[in-house]
Structures are given as structure tokens and as C-alpha cells.
Design an enzyme around this catalytic site. Structure first.
Site, PDB file in Angstrom:
ATOM      1  N   GLY A   1       0.798  -1.215   0.000  1.00 38.72           N
ATOM      2  CA  GLY A   1       0.000   0.000   0.000  1.00 38.72           C
ATOM      3  C   GLY A   1       0.833   1.270   0.000  1.00 38.72           C
ATOM      4  O   GLY A   1       1.920   1.329  -0.575  1.00 38.72           O
ATOM      5  N   SER A   2       0.336   2.272   0.695  1.00 45.05           N
ATOM      6  CA  SER A   2       0.949   3.601   0.620  1.00 45.05           C
ATOM      7  C   SER A   2       2.298   3.713   1.313  1.00 45.05           C
ATOM      8  O   SER A   2       2.968   4.746   1.177  1.00 45.05           O
ATOM      9  CB  SER A   2      -0.008   4.646   1.190  1.00 45.05           C
ATOM     10  OG  SER A   2      -1.158   4.760   0.375  1.00 45.05           O
TER      11      SER A   2
END
Length: 572
Positions: free
Chosen positions: A290-291
Site C-alpha cells: 500500500g501507501s
């Protein structure tokens, strides 16, 4: 009357002296050979039994059907960086049988089952009826089990003293320390690593003597390891997740100070250790992170020289290329500066950063950071990351915000260490290592300036009032910085908005990072009805709790005077 009978007796053949003497000679001549024959038979049987008993007494039970000598081979203690014991050998009794001496196998197994109710009845019965000279029935008994079996008084049962591995901390460091098999051979974790470094050869040659085996020291701090294990265990319940984990790395040396993943297992009773949901997710599981990957996307843009902290990207509308469209989760719908791209976690902005660097430059940088190659470390359980076989623009754009490639959480943390420590990528180690030794084998992957700027962005993301996603991970008295990562998981071939893999990675003290911590929560549910389940609400607080409890033990004391001082960074 008496005289009458005497005369009659003396008149018979028996009564004559000559006849009686002849009968005695005939009887004696027949009895002597019989007696000698009987004595010879008994002497022969006695000699055979005596010979057998002497043979059995002189025979080493390890020869032939008995256990090999390596069964009782010693292993060195495994200790943490402070000398606390993580694994050691203890003496234990193992039960064997000599089936040739078993009189009634049915009775023997019925009695044994009263002490060992979980014994395999059919298998044990077949062993007892086999007529073999030696069979194992149960290895590594408890003292009570041994005592109770002795009291059964079953002929043909015996005990042998062996070495058993004992782990004082139970499951606390299970995935790191690993396991041995019933023969005291390492089969996973550091236990296997020790064997591969030569212990197995020493055992085979009979040279693994306890007095000659020095303790094997790890970089793990058992106190911090306990905190990490305790916090992720609580998080598993609090967030109704299927798994949780965390790692603490020394940012100066690359040493693993603590690492745990739950569900795990008890190495003292590892009956469920091979269940698939009990793998070490930190090093043996790969995930779309993810981020947290935006840390590397932004660092790439800065290190390339094509962008700086004053650069801007247009995030006022979705980023379209070909048939693909990138949107923001909570879009600002305006032009964003590079720091805003980072703290608002803009997918659109990250896509623009990757596009500016270019596809080949992007792929090269991700490999340079060690995120897509199999990690080198002492732990055998290390997964190989995955990436597209052929990178296309769509892959570069999605990988820019953490989708489309999978790596391990430990590798992600190792990459962040390089971004925080001045730009040096170090292979993680579970063994003690000095700063100088770490730098000798380290590779510079980003410049000092890029590292300074990433520390600034990490701190900015955790500063209240900026709108950064890391504000819930702050710890009073400690200047931390970090990045959240909420990744949608693929379910039935499509990304699901309700099934997530959450992560938080950060460093402290952010002015001069000493440690990097990464936490994960797999498929969390809202802690309370109506709440969200994004990383800032679960992986972030998990990160915060670990630092709050472990920082003083690591020698990092709180300083509340630093709370108001700005972090200076060059923006050239």
C-alpha cells in the site's frame, strides 16, 4: 511272627545277598548316564542364557535397531543481546520397548494407554508384536509420565536419557529462534541456521560436546521482543484481524532488535507450527504494502533530481493514461506540492512522480532499494517478492502507490532504514553487528540530501495540524515520523474495498533516527461500530504502543523540550 516273615524274606531272590547286589549294579549302570545327560542339558541351557545375558549387557543399545548417536547430540544455548536464554538443552527420558520380551502386547498397550491416552493404538500394537529387538514408543516424556510408566511394571519397557530443546520464552520469539526435530536437529529459524553453519557436521562426528559449544548470541533484545509480541497479540483481538506483526530495526546497523508475527506457535509444543496461517508474515509472507511504498516513490523523485520539495503536480483531476484512471481516496482536487502529495497520500501525485522519473528509472530504483529481490539474512524463512514480468506504464503507475508488486514487510522496513540513515542499504541481520561492520557491506542507494528530505517528510506527516496520516501514531516525548499504508486485498480476482492489509512504518527520534519500526494488521475490522479500519486507526496505534513501551529500554529517553522545535532540512 517277625521271625516267620524274616525267614520268608531271606528265602526269596531279594533276600539273598548275591541277587540284591546284582540288581544294584544293573540299576546304577543305567542311572549314571541319564544323570550325566540331564546335567549336560541343564548346563547347556545355563551357558546359552548366560552367554545371551553377557551379550546384551555388552551391546550398545545405539547399535543396530537402537537410536543413532546424534539423537543425544548437544546444541549451543541461544541467547539474546543481553545474555538472556532463548533456547537451551535439557535432559529428558524417552520410552522404548524390546518386543521380544513383551509377554502380552494387549495388556502392555492397555496399561500404557492409561498414561499416554493419545498414543496411536494400532501403530503401537504392531510395534509390540513385531518381535524386534528395539522400538521407540514415545520420545521426550515428562518426569511424571516416566514415573507413571515405571510404576506399570511392564517387562520389556525401558527409558533412555536424551537431550530436549527447551524455549523459556515459549512463543515470544518462536519465528526467530525456530524449531528442532525429535533428534535435536534444527529445522527452522535460527536453529536451522546454526546447523547449516557447521553444527550438524560436528554432531555427526561426535564433536558437539556441551563444554565445547559457546552460546550463540542474537541481536534480539528479549525485553523489546516481549513488548512487540504482547502488542501484536492484543492488536489481533482489538481489531478482529486474521494476523498482526511488527519489527524493530536498528537504523544504524541493520540489526533486528525484535520481530514477531501472530498467530504463531509454542516451540515447546509445536503441534500446529506448520499450519498455513502461522507463518512468519514479516519475512515469509509477501504483500502489496500500500501507501508505505509511496516513501520510495517520493524518495525516487527527489533522488532523481527531477523534483524537489518545491515541485508541484496537478491533482485537480484523475490521472488518465490509455484506458486507465488513477483517483485519490480523499482527493484535494487541486495542485499539490510534493510534501502535500506525501502527507495527503495522493495516488494521483505518486503516479505523476513515477511518470516524471520514467518506467525504466522507476523499476531500477525499486530494485536498488532491495524491494524486489529475495532478501539475504540468517533467517531461512524468507519469501521471494513478486513483480510484473514485463513492466508497462500501468504497472509503474500502480506500483507508485503500492499496488501491483508484492514484497515482505521486513524488506519494506529495511528499505526505510536506508531512507532514514543517510542513504545506506544494509542486509538485515539477527546477529550482533557494529556500525562499522554494517557500513562495510552496505550500499549507498540515495544521497544524504534525499535522506534528510525524507526524514523531514516523515516528521511532517506526523505533525498535528498538517493533516498528515501519521498523527495518530505520535508518542509524547519522542519525535517520530512515519507513513501509513492501507492496501486493498485481492478477493476473487478483484480489489476489495472491505478487505485490507494495513501497515505503518516510521522512525524515531526523527532528528537522527536510531530505530525503524514497521507494524502490520491483516484484514482488520473496525475497533468500534461506525469507525473506519484504515491503517491510521490500527497499524498506527500499534506502532505508537511499541515505541512508548520499548524506547526507554532501548536507551532513547523522552525529551518533551523537543516537541516545539522545528526540524530543519535543506530544500536545495
Amino acid at each position: 511272627m517277625i521271625g516267620k516273615w524274616r525267614k520268608r524274606f531271606e528265602g526269596t531272590a531279594l533276600g539273598s545277598g548275591i541277587v540284591v547286589d546284582g540288581e544294584r549294579k544293573a540299576f546304577g549302570s543305567r542311572a549314571r548316564p541319564r544323570l550325566m545327560m540331564t546335567m549336560a542339558v541343564f548346563l547347556g541351557l545355563y551357558a546359552a542364557l548366560s552367554g545371551r545375558m553377557i551379550h546384551l549387557a555388552m551391546t550398545d543399545p545405539e547399535v543396530g535397531a537402537g537410536p543413532a548417536s546424534r539423537v543425544t547430540a548437544s546444541r549451543p544455548d541461544i541467547i539474546d543481546r543481553n545474555g538472556e536464554v532463548l533456547a537451551t538443552d535439557i535432559k529428558t527420558a524417552s520410552l522404548f520397548a524390546e518386543p521380544r520380551r513383551i509377554v502380552d502386547a494387549d495388556e502392555a498397550i492397555e496399561k500404557l494407554a492409561t498414561i499416554l491416552p493419545d498414543i496411536n493404538y494400532e501403530q503401537t500394537y504392531n510395534k509390540l508384536k513385531s518381535g524386534a529387538g528395539f522400538v521407540w514408543l514415545r520420545r521426550q516424556l515428562t518426569p511424571k509420565q516416566q514415573s507413571d510408566i515405571m510404576n506399570l511394571g511392564v517387562p520389556g519397557f525401558g527409558f533412555r536419557t536424551e537431550k530436549r530443546r527447551f524455549y523459556p520464552g515459549g512463543s515470544t520469539a518462536a519465528h526467530i529462534v525456530g524449531l528442532v526435530n525429535v533428534d535435536n536437529q534444527g529445522i527452522s529459524g535460527i536453529e536451522k541456521y546454526i546447523d547449516d553453519q557447521g553444527l550438524a557436521d560436528l554432531q555427526a562426528s561426535g564433536l558437539a560436546q556441551p563444554k565445547d559449544l559457546a552460546p550463540f548470541q542474537l541481536s534480539i533484545d528479549l525485553r523489546v521482543q516481549h513488548i512487540v509480541h504482547d502488542e501484536i497479540t492484543q492488536a489481533l483481538t482489538r481489531y478482529h484481524a486474521i494476523a498482526a506483526g511488527a519489527v524493530v530495526l536498528n537504523a544504524k546497523t541493520g540489526e533486528v532488535v525484535a520481530m514477531a508475527s501472530v498467530p504463531d506457535f509454542d516451540p515447546n509444543n509445536p503441534f500446529n507450527a506448520h499450519e498455513k496461517d502461522r507463518l512468519n508474515r514479516m519475512s515469509a509472507g509477501t504483500y502489496e504494502m500500500g501507501s508505505t511504498i509511496k516513501s520510495f516513490t517520493t524518495a525516487m523523485a527527489l533522488d532523481s533530481g527531477k523534483m524537489n520539495l518545491n515541485s508541484t503536480v496537478d491533482a485537480s483531476k484523475p490521472f488518465r493514461f490509455g484506458n486507465q484512471t488513477i483517483r485519490d481516496f480523499h482527493g484535494k482536487n487541486r495542485v499539490l506540492t510534493l510534501p502535500e502529495v506525501f502527507i495527503f497520500s495522493s495516488n494521483i501525485g505518486s503516479g505523476h512522480e513515477a511518470d516524471i522519473v520514467g518506467l525504466e528509472g522507476h523499476r531500477e530504483f525499486i530494485h536498488r532499494m532491495g524491494l524486489l529481490d529475495r532478501m539475504k539474512t540468517e533467517l531461512p524463512e524468507v519469501a521471494r517478492p513478486t513483480e510484473p514480468k514485463v513492466w508497462k506504464k500501468v504497472h509503474s503507475m500502480t506500483i507508485a502507490f503500492g499496488h501491483g508488486m508484492s514484497t515482505t514487510p521486513l524488506q519494506t522496513a529495511v528499505g526505510v532504514v536506508a531512507l532514514m540513515n543517510g542513504g545506506f542499504l544494509m542486509n538485515p541481520t539477527f546477529l550482533p553487528r557494529t556500525r562499522d561492520a554494517a557500513l562495510e557491506s552496505a550500499t549507498r542507494v540515495v544521497s544524504q540530501q534525499t535522506s534528510d528530505e525524507m526524514r523531514y517528510l516523515y516528521k511532517l506527516n506526523a505533525t498535528k495540524g498538517t493533516g498528515g496520516s501519521a498523527t495518530r501514531a505520535t508518542v509524547p516525548g519522542y519525535r517520530i515520523g512515519g507513513k501509513t499504508g492501507t492496501a486493498e486485498k485481492v478477493v476473487h480476482g478483484r480489489y476489495s474495498k472491505d478487505v485490507r492489509f494495513n501497515a505503518f512504518v516510521g522512525a524515531f527520534p526523527i532528528d537522527d533516527p536510531q530505530y525503524v519500526v514497521l507494524s502490520i494488521v491483516d484484514e482488520p475490522k473496525p475497533e468500534k461500530p461506525g469507525q473506519a479500519a484504515t491503517a491510521g486507526l490500527n497499524a498506527g496505534p500499534l506502532f505508537s504502543n511499541i515505541i512508548r513501551r520499548s524506547a526507554p529500554l532501548l536507551g532513547v529517553q523522552p525529551d518533551f523540550r523537543l516537541e516545539e522545535k522545528p526540524l530543519l532540512v535543506s530544500s536545495q
